[in-house]
Design a protein around this motif. Sequence first.
Motif, PDB file in Angstrom:
ATOM      1  N   LEU A  34     -34.927 -44.663  -5.285  1.00 33.98           N
ATOM      2  CA  LEU A  34     -33.919 -45.003  -4.272  1.00 33.98           C
ATOM      3  C   LEU A  34     -33.686 -43.826  -3.333  1.00 33.98           C
ATOM      4  O   LEU A  34     -33.609 -44.000  -2.105  1.00 33.98           O
ATOM      5  N   ARG A  35     -33.577 -42.640  -3.908  1.00 37.81           N
ATOM      6  CA  ARG A  35     -33.330 -41.446  -3.102  1.00 37.81           C
ATOM      7  C   ARG A  35     -34.552 -41.078  -2.270  1.00 37.81           C
ATOM      8  O   ARG A  35     -34.450 -40.862  -1.053  1.00 37.81           O
ATOM      9  N   ASP A  36     -35.714 -41.020  -2.909  1.00 39.34           N
ATOM     10  CA  ASP A  36     -36.911 -40.569  -2.198  1.00 39.34           C
ATOM     11  C   ASP A  36     -37.316 -41.523  -1.087  1.00 39.34           C
ATOM     12  O   ASP A  36     -37.794 -41.089  -0.025  1.00 39.34           O
ATOM     13  N   SER A  37     -37.150 -42.840  -1.308  1.00 45.20           N
ATOM     14  CA  SER A  37     -37.544 -43.800  -0.282  1.00 45.20           C
ATOM     15  C   SER A  37     -36.720 -43.616   0.988  1.00 45.20           C
ATOM     16  O   SER A  37     -37.198 -43.911   2.090  1.00 45.20           O
ATOM     17  N   ARG A  38     -35.512 -43.117   0.840  1.00 49.47           N
ATOM     18  CA  ARG A  38     -34.655 -42.863   2.004  1.00 49.47           C
ATOM     19  C   ARG A  38     -34.884 -41.476   2.590  1.00 49.47           C
ATOM     20  O   ARG A  38     -35.072 -41.317   3.793  1.00 49.47           O
ATOM     21  N   GLN A  52     -26.355 -42.599  -8.508  1.00 49.52           N
ATOM     22  CA  GLN A  52     -26.968 -43.717  -7.810  1.00 49.52           C
ATOM     23  C   GLN A  52     -26.206 -44.100  -6.528  1.00 49.52           C
ATOM     24  O   GLN A  52     -26.598 -45.037  -5.832  1.00 49.52           O
ATOM     25  N   MET A  53     -25.153 -43.375  -6.217  1.00 50.87           N
ATOM     26  CA  MET A  53     -24.400 -43.632  -4.985  1.00 50.87           C
ATOM     27  C   MET A  53     -24.310 -42.347  -4.168  1.00 50.87           C
ATOM     28  O   MET A  53     -25.160 -42.071  -3.321  1.00 50.87           O
ATOM     29  N   THR A  54     -23.302 -41.524  -4.442  1.00 48.52           N
ATOM     30  CA  THR A  54     -23.144 -40.263  -3.706  1.00 48.52           C
ATOM     31  C   THR A  54     -24.391 -39.399  -3.803  1.00 48.52           C
ATOM     32  O   THR A  54     -24.799 -38.764  -2.822  1.00 48.52           O
ATOM     33  N   GLY A  55     -25.006 -39.382  -4.989  1.00 45.10           N
ATOM     34  CA  GLY A  55     -26.183 -38.542  -5.188  1.00 45.10           C
ATOM     35  C   GLY A  55     -27.380 -38.942  -4.355  1.00 45.10           C
ATOM     36  O   GLY A  55     -28.292 -38.133  -4.143  1.00 45.10           O
ATOM     37  N   ILE A  56     -27.400 -40.165  -3.873  1.00 46.74           N
ATOM     38  CA  ILE A  56     -28.467 -40.627  -2.988  1.00 46.74           C
ATOM     39  C   ILE A  56     -28.089 -40.423  -1.525  1.00 46.74           C
ATOM     40  O   ILE A  56     -28.887 -39.959  -0.709  1.00 46.74           O
ATOM     41  N   VAL A  57     -26.852 -40.745  -1.192  1.00 46.57           N
ATOM     42  CA  VAL A  57     -26.455 -40.776   0.217  1.00 46.57           C
ATOM     43  C   VAL A  57     -26.301 -39.381   0.820  1.00 46.57           C
ATOM     44  O   VAL A  57     -26.650 -39.154   1.979  1.00 46.57           O
ATOM     45  N   LEU A  58     -25.798 -38.423   0.047  1.00 51.07           N
ATOM     46  CA  LEU A  58     -25.628 -37.073   0.593  1.00 51.07           C
ATOM     47  C   LEU A  58     -26.952 -36.479   1.093  1.00 51.07           C
ATOM     48  O   LEU A  58     -27.026 -36.030   2.242  1.00 51.07           O
ATOM     49  N   PRO A  59     -28.029 -36.468   0.294  1.00 47.40           N
ATOM     50  CA  PRO A  59     -29.291 -35.934   0.824  1.00 47.40           C
ATOM     51  C   PRO A  59     -29.912 -36.822   1.896  1.00 47.40           C
ATOM     52  O   PRO A  59     -30.634 -36.326   2.771  1.00 47.40           O
ATOM     53  N   TRP A  60     -29.642 -38.112   1.856  1.00 45.35           N
ATOM     54  CA  TRP A  60     -30.149 -39.037   2.876  1.00 45.35           C
ATOM     55  C   TRP A  60     -29.576 -38.671   4.239  1.00 45.35           C
ATOM     56  O   TRP A  60     -30.319 -38.530   5.222  1.00 45.35           O
ATOM     57  N   GLU A  61     -28.259 -38.504   4.297  1.00 48.68           N
ATOM     58  CA  GLU A  61     -27.644 -38.129   5.571  1.00 48.68           C
ATOM     59  C   GLU A  61     -28.050 -36.719   5.988  1.00 48.68           C
ATOM     60  O   GLU A  61     -28.276 -36.456   7.179  1.00 48.68           O
ATOM     61  N   ALA A  62     -28.146 -35.819   5.019  1.00 49.40           N
ATOM     62  CA  ALA A  62     -28.529 -34.438   5.339  1.00 49.40           C
ATOM     63  C   ALA A  62     -29.921 -34.376   5.958  1.00 49.40           C
ATOM     64  O   ALA A  62     -30.180 -33.555   6.852  1.00 49.40           O
ATOM     65  N   ALA A  63     -30.822 -35.253   5.516  1.00 47.55           N
ATOM     66  CA  ALA A  63     -32.197 -35.241   6.024  1.00 47.55           C
ATOM     67  C   ALA A  63     -32.263 -35.574   7.507  1.00 47.55           C
ATOM     68  O   ALA A  63     -33.226 -35.186   8.187  1.00 47.55           O
ATOM     69  N   LEU A  73     -33.756 -47.593   9.055  1.00 47.67           N
ATOM     70  CA  LEU A  73     -33.153 -48.406   7.999  1.00 47.67           C
ATOM     71  C   LEU A  73     -33.968 -48.353   6.709  1.00 47.67           C
ATOM     72  O   LEU A  73     -33.704 -49.120   5.784  1.00 47.67           O
ATOM     73  N   ALA A  74     -34.934 -47.470   6.622  1.00 47.67           N
ATOM     74  CA  ALA A  74     -35.873 -47.461   5.499  1.00 47.67           C
ATOM     75  C   ALA A  74     -35.171 -47.135   4.189  1.00 47.67           C
ATOM     76  O   ALA A  74     -34.292 -46.270   4.124  1.00 47.67           O
ATOM     77  N   GLY A  75     -35.577 -47.837   3.121  1.00 51.57           N
ATOM     78  CA  GLY A  75     -35.045 -47.529   1.803  1.00 51.57           C
ATOM     79  C   GLY A  75     -35.241 -48.669   0.814  1.00 51.57           C
ATOM     80  O   GLY A  75     -35.176 -49.843   1.178  1.00 51.57           O
ATOM     81  N   LYS A  76     -35.486 -48.331  -0.442  1.00 52.76           N
ATOM     82  CA  LYS A  76     -35.641 -49.304  -1.529  1.00 52.76           C
ATOM     83  C   LYS A  76     -34.308 -50.022  -1.762  1.00 52.76           C
ATOM     84  O   LYS A  76     -33.250 -49.395  -1.743  1.00 52.76           O
TER      85      LYS A  76
END
Length: 258
Positions: free
Chosen positions: A36-40, A91-102, A19-22
């Motif tokens: 926001l992106r990097d913390s996830r 700040q939405m799709t641009g964060i979540v796509l790499p988060w899920e990909a990771a 659940l980690a993330g800013k």
Amino acid sequence: MAAWAHALESGGEVGVVNLAGKPVDCRPTEQNIRELRDSRVRATEALVAASERRGQPVDRWVQASTTAIYGDAGDEHITEHTPDPVDGLPQMTGIVLPWEAAARDANATHRVTLRTSIVLDRNTPALDRLLLPAKLGFGGAIAGGRQWFSWIHVHDWLRIARAALGLEPALELPDAPVIAAAPNPVRNADLMRSLREAAGVPFGLPTPEFVLRLASIGLRTDPLLALTGRRTTSAVLAERGFEFRYPTLESALADLGT
């Protein structure tokens, strides 16, 4: 990472809940979006690397995500059958796509990605932030009030998370994204009316878009959190017969004692 790898080396069944993330309630500056992106992404990459050092796969992996992956979806009714976007708001799709990909290379036997809507919980700032305009007399529709608001009561979210961990035998979730959202999303105008009723305030002034954008500067928040929306429900949960204890916004607010 070494500490996480050591924690995953314990014997018996092992589950990971990432659940980690800013928190997203911040101004949409380039630096904040990057944080926001990097913390996830970095936390997820570290967990995946720790899982790869484990001698056998993790039994269960619950990966946090958000319905914000769909960005500002207008009136489209989104379920797990809706194709994933390829780009969108940074700040939405641009964060979540790499988060899920990771998380895709996690060394896990079963991995569920929970695309969660706004969680209503008395112990988190989100509900207080929602109630504040109503309590101050500004609980009318925001920017016309047509944007959709998807949400879920914290107890229903916890039941879904338990199922993702294999702790609810009657509900087996697929190794795939699952939308964690109540079955009755509402438009912003209806949201604000329900919040006014919960706060015991009979009337609320509407908030034009330009006023919201100005106020968001002082509140140090992102105006798009209120100006955009998504109409999301879960086809996966419906197909498996999951019954929400709090299917309506009114029942959720009443239980939370707002």
